[in-house]
Design an enzyme around this catalytic site. Structure first.
Site, PDB file in Angstrom:
ATOM      1  N   SER A 183       0.874  -1.087  -0.013  1.00 34.16           N
ATOM      2  CA  SER A 183      -0.039  -0.052   0.013  1.00 34.16           C
ATOM      3  C   SER A 183       0.713   1.315  -0.002  1.00 34.16           C
ATOM      4  CB  SER A 183      -0.679  -0.097   1.157  1.00 34.16           C
ATOM      5  OG  SER A 183      -0.099  -0.001   2.469  1.00 34.16           O
ATOM      6  N   ARG A 193       4.999   2.284 -14.124  1.00 28.54           N
ATOM      7  CA  ARG A 193       5.533   0.795 -14.560  1.00 28.54           C
ATOM      8  C   ARG A 193       4.876   0.158 -15.554  1.00 28.54           C
ATOM      9  NH1 ARG A 193       9.443  -1.395 -10.779  1.00 28.54           N
ATOM     10  NH2 ARG A 193       9.432  -3.161 -11.915  1.00 28.54           N
ATOM     11  N   HIS A 264      10.444  -8.068  -0.989  1.00 31.09           N
ATOM     12  CA  HIS A 264      11.467  -8.306  -1.893  1.00 31.09           C
ATOM     13  C   HIS A 264      12.527  -6.959  -2.029  1.00 31.09           C
ATOM     14  CE1 HIS A 264      13.595 -10.625  -5.047  1.00 31.09           C
ATOM     15  NE2 HIS A 264      13.163  -9.987  -6.138  1.00 31.09           N
TER      16      HIS A 264
END
Length: 285
Positions: A183, A193, A264
């Site tokens: 979020s 992106r 990640h």
């Protein structure tokens, strides 16, 4: 260049890499002066090193010459098809060395996220004299089967889905897996992106045509002499934490930092602490 003036457009540059990487035209962003540090992004759709390291480059550029390289087939670097007998990590590693040659750099430190970590490992194995220090974040381990985690991982499956059918909704699903708390990534970043992906479908098409075989360098990794910092989020759903444990066991001069409540992208979710830890490592090793 002062941190406040850093923008992607103002730092954007290109270099021809030469024969070592088949004359690929590489795009990179450059900021700061000092010892060179090459930043290498992960493999997500629409990825670039600027987008991966936007929260880090300002601080790092105050002490180092930061080179944020877009790897072959990503962002504004040339499209490539990974052919039979080639692997993406080796092609990427050759491109890094090609960029170094073009810029007259004998050695550089490398900060690699995910695929970028695999790229840095390949450089360290194939061109050990070109590597100063390594920082590997959520990196592949260079070979060997997962023992405690499924393969492919949940994150890898969703990443492939978004490559195959890009959409803003798909990017939201992906970012919610990539990060512990997705979020915090605003919708406008996901839109960027998405546009970066559909705006260069040649990259997507080339990826679909490329050899997907992985190079196994696990036998060579114990020979890496460069001081190595390994960083991993304990809630990483893309690259299992056990990969970093294997790297820690294999690389003689290595140490591991694990973040709780982190997926990640440790450099994004824990940017301030990440910057402090990595700068301390680069300064003192």
């Amino acid at each position: 260049m002062a941190t406040a003036t850093l923008t992607e457009a103002a730092t954007s540059k290109y270099a021809e890499t030469g024969a070592v990487s088949n004359n690929i035209r590489v795009h990179y962003n450059e900021a700061g002066t000092g010892d060179p540090v090459i930043f290498l992004h992960g493999s997500g759709p629409g990825a670039s090193s600027w987008s991966n390291f936007a929260r880090n480059v300002g601080v790092f550029s105050e002490r180092y010459r930061c080179l944020l390289m877009d790897q072959p087939g990503y962002s504004k670097t040339d499209t490539v098809v990974i052919g039979p007998g080639e692997t993406r990590s080796q092609v990427n590693g050759n491109a890094v060395v090609g960029l170094m040659d073009a810029l007259g750099l004998e050695k550089a430190s490398m900060v690699g996220n995910s695929m970028g970590g695999a790229t840095a490992l390949n450089v360290a194995v194939d061109f050990p004299d070109r590597v100063d220090k390594l920082v590997l974040m959520g990196s592949g381990s260079g070979g060997g089967a997962n023992i405690f985690s499924q393969s492919p991982t949940e994150g890898s499956k969703v990443l492939s889905e978004v490559f195959d059918d890009p959409s803003v909704a798909g990017f939201r699903k992906l970012i919610n897996i990539m990060l512990y708390d997705g979020s915090q990534v605003p919708d406008e970043v996901l839109e960027q992106r998405y546009q970066a992906t559909v705006g260069n479908m040649a990259h997507v098409d080339a990826r679909a045509k490329s050899n997907t075989a992985m190079r196994d360098i696990s036998a060579q990794i114990p020979g890496i002499a460069a001081p190595t910092l390994i960083v991993h989020g304990l809630q990483d759903r893309v690259v299992p934490f056990e990969n970093s444990l294997r790297l820690l066991a294999a690389i003689p001069n290595s140490r591991l930092v694990a973040f709780q409540q982190c997926g990640h992208w440790a450099q994004y979710e824990h940017a301030e602490e990440f910057n402090r830890i990595v700068l301390d490592f680069l300064d003192n090793n």
